[in-house]
Design a protein around this motif. Structure first.
Motif, PDB file in Angstrom:
ATOM      1  N   UNK A 112       0.831  -1.204   0.000  1.00  0.00           N
ATOM      2  CA  UNK A 112       0.000   0.000   0.000  1.00  0.00           C
ATOM      3  C   UNK A 112       0.867   1.255   0.000  1.00  0.00           C
ATOM      4  N   UNK A 113       1.922   1.247   0.791  1.00  0.00           N
ATOM      5  CA  UNK A 113       2.821   2.405   0.838  1.00  0.00           C
ATOM      6  C   UNK A 113       3.548   2.579  -0.493  1.00  0.00           C
ATOM      7  N   UNK A 114       4.003   1.479  -1.075  1.00  0.00           N
ATOM      8  CA  UNK A 114       4.666   1.561  -2.377  1.00  0.00           C
ATOM      9  C   UNK A 114       3.713   2.111  -3.441  1.00  0.00           C
ATOM     10  N   UNK A 115       2.462   1.680  -3.408  1.00  0.00           N
ATOM     11  CA  UNK A 115       1.467   2.201  -4.353  1.00  0.00           C
ATOM     12  C   UNK A 115       1.275   3.705  -4.157  1.00  0.00           C
ATOM     13  N   UNK A 116       1.203   4.127  -2.892  1.00  0.00           N
ATOM     14  CA  UNK A 116       1.038   5.556  -2.598  1.00  0.00           C
ATOM     15  C   UNK A 116       2.235   6.377  -3.091  1.00  0.00           C
ATOM     16  N   UNK A 117       3.404   5.740  -3.127  1.00  0.00           N
ATOM     17  CA  UNK A 117       4.602   6.414  -3.616  1.00  0.00           C
ATOM     18  C   UNK A 117       4.713   6.374  -5.139  1.00  0.00           C
ATOM     19  N   UNK A 118       3.758   5.717  -5.789  1.00  0.00           N
ATOM     20  CA  UNK A 118       3.740   5.679  -7.240  1.00  0.00           C
ATOM     21  C   UNK A 118       4.463   4.506  -7.871  1.00  0.00           C
ATOM     22  N   UNK A 119       4.763   3.487  -7.088  1.00  0.00           N
ATOM     23  CA  UNK A 119       5.452   2.317  -7.638  1.00  0.00           C
ATOM     24  C   UNK A 119       4.456   1.489  -8.438  1.00  0.00           C
TER      25      UNK A 119
END
Length: 135
Positions: A112-119
């Motif tokens: 979820x954090x990686x997705x929020x960072x645009x990964x």
């Protein structure tokens, strides 16, 4: 020593000190699990523009020897502002190595954090989490 510093004895840990101490973690061997717990109880680190943490973890056998604590450390680093914009390959490598045996909630939060960072591969990584069928 670390526990006493967390308690402010003789002085509280500064954000800069804990940031430097986090850089020691890939080299602590069997003490890594306890060190990750201490990091999580310490002041928030103050990461600069870059850090070699992701690279050093990915180049070591630490994720293979301590998948649970490394998964917690990976999430903690991401949540604490250590942006992996130049290290997504290393973060992906670490994730893939810890995913088979680390806590699913920690891994889901990491995705979820990686997705929020645009990964863009965050959903693909989430698909590697055993028992998680919400992709």
């Amino acid at each position: 020593y670390w526990d006493r510093r967390i308690d402010g004895i003789p002085l509280p840990l500064s954000r800069e000190e804990i940031t430097r101490m986090i850089s020691w973690l890939p080299y602590l061997g069997s003490a890594l699990p306890q060190a990750v717990e201490r990091v999580q109880n310490s002041p928030s680190p103050k990461f600069g523009e870059s850090s070699f943490l992701y690279y050093e973890l990915s180049e070591s056998d630490v994720p293979d020897r301590h998948p649970g604590p490394v998964a917690k450390l990976l999430l903690y680093a991401l949540q604490s502002g250590l942006n992996p914009r130049y290290d997504f390959v290393q973060v992906e490598d670490i994730f893939k190595r810890v995913a088979p045996s680390a806590d699913a909630r920690t891994l889901i939060a990491t995705c979820d954090k990686l997705a929020a960072l645009g990964y863009p591969e965050a959903a693909t990584l989430r698909g590697l989490i055993p028992g998680d069928h919400q992709t």
